[in-house]
Design an enzyme around this catalytic site. Structure first.
Site, short mmCIF file in Angstrom:
data_model
loop_
_atom_site.label_atom_id
_atom_site.label_comp_id
_atom_site.label_asym_id
_atom_site.label_seq_id
_atom_site.Cartn_x
_atom_site.Cartn_y
_atom_site.Cartn_z
CB CYS A 193 -97.15 68.26 57.91
SG CYS A 193 -98.70 67.35 57.91
NE ARG A 236 -97.26 66.93 62.05
CZ ARG A 236 -97.20 65.68 61.57
NH1 ARG A 236 -97.33 64.64 62.40
NH2 ARG A 236 -97.05 65.45 60.29
CG ASN A 262 -99.38 64.20 52.14
OD1 ASN A 262 -99.44 62.98 52.00
ND2 ASN A 262 -100.11 65.03 51.42
#
Length: 327
Positions: free
Chosen positions: A2, A16, A79
């Site tokens: 991400c 994001r 993550n």
């Protein structure tokens, strides 16, 4: 995988990319003030701020990937496999929170990054699943308001909190590595380049954009960090800042099929979002629909008790144009 960015200036735009190889049941969820979340080992507050973001809904509880509260504080989880460490339990006096509890716990209580930082210093992230069969995701977090930004990473040494002047976060390695690696690219520039190699040689650029030669273009976390930082800090700000955020995110998104996981699945930017923290609006687009959709907190009842869910669009929304009969 991400990427998260915070564009600060006239307020805060917090964006994001969600890069993932599967759907986690995501939908936009507005959690009103009257909703009371029961924490596994922590107390629920008497009053809570409303928040909106992308979440999976499990047993009526929104598990947020990112969210913005009504006071303008934004937070996202990314993550962090191989580095994230969750303790069995905390020490005496620590607030024990499971990783999926961190976003709602902070956003329902805090108005600023400073308040969030003071609260996070008391937190121990513990390995308590939401339910049996739902494994814990290895995560770290970025938090921002219109002035400040920080990163929180759960390590074996405890929850590490870093000031984030770059206003960017990706994935592994830990945040200090990304900050150190930026030094390797300090010569990059958006300006038209000059010959600094050898003045006696007749050297000149043969195209635009050569000041950025060396900017990494691969999809690795460290390369996306550098590329996002370059785009963000050279971005021309104006009335179209919302579009700018989405363009920056597009510059680091993953095309389906270009990145394969160890299991052979395609890592894909399933959605991109931008939270207008000043106005409480959550903007987003999904991989299969490039139209920007939005949920505005001010248009909904923030004093309710049940989360409000907004399903994601499916398929491209294409406007076919025709010439006017007046022409």
């Amino acid at each position: 995988m991400c990427t998260c960015i915070a564009m600060q200036g006239k307020g805060l735009l917090f964006g994001r990319n969600m890069d993932i190889e599967y759907s986690f049941g995501e939908r936009v969820v507005l959690r009103p003030r009257g909703f009371r979340q029961e924490y596994k080992r922590a107390e629920s507050p008497e009053k809570a701020y409303a928040m909106v973001g992308m979440a999976a809904l499990e047993s009526g509880v929104p598990l947020y990937a990112e969210a913005c509260n009504e006071k303008g504080l934004c937070m996202a989880s990314l993550n962090f496999p191989g580095n994230a460490y969750y303790f069995p339990s905390g020490n005496s006096g620590e607030i024990e929170l499971a990783p999926y509890e961190l976003i709602p716990y902070i956003l329902e209580r805090c108005e600023t990054v400073l308040q969030a930082e003071m609260l996070l210093k008391k937190v121990c992230v513990v390995a308590v699943p939401f339910r049996e069969g739902l494994p814990l995701a290895p995560l770290h977090w970025m938090i921002a308001d219109e002035r400040d930004c920080l990163v929180a990473e759960p390590m074996r040494s405890g929850l590490r909190i870093y000031k984030n002047p770059v206003k960017v976060l990706t994935n592994n390695p830990p945040f200090p590595y990304h900050m150190e690696r930026l030094n390797d690219f300090l010569n990059l520039k958006a300006d038209y380049p000059e010959n600094t190699m050898a003045k006696e040689l007749q050297l000149s650029p043969n195209s635009q954009g050569m000041g950025g030669i060396g900017l990494p273009g691969d999809a690795s976390s460290s390369s996306r960090f550098v590329r996002s930082a370059f785009f963000l800090h050279n971005s021309v700000k104006g009335e179209d800042e919302l579009s700018q955020v989405f363009h920056i995110l597009s510059g680091v998104e993953m095309v389906r099929g270009s990145v394969r996981t160890r299991e052979g699945r395609s890592d894909t930017t399933t959605y991109s979002c931008c939270m207008d923290a000043s106005n409480g609006i959550y903007y987003y687009k999904v991989y299969t629909n490039h139209r920007i959709h939005a949920v505005d907190m001010s248009l909904e009842n923030l004093d309710g008790e049940k989360p409000l869910c907004f399903p994601l669009p499916k398929g491209e929304d294409i406007l076919f144009q025709r010439t006017s009969t007046d022409q």
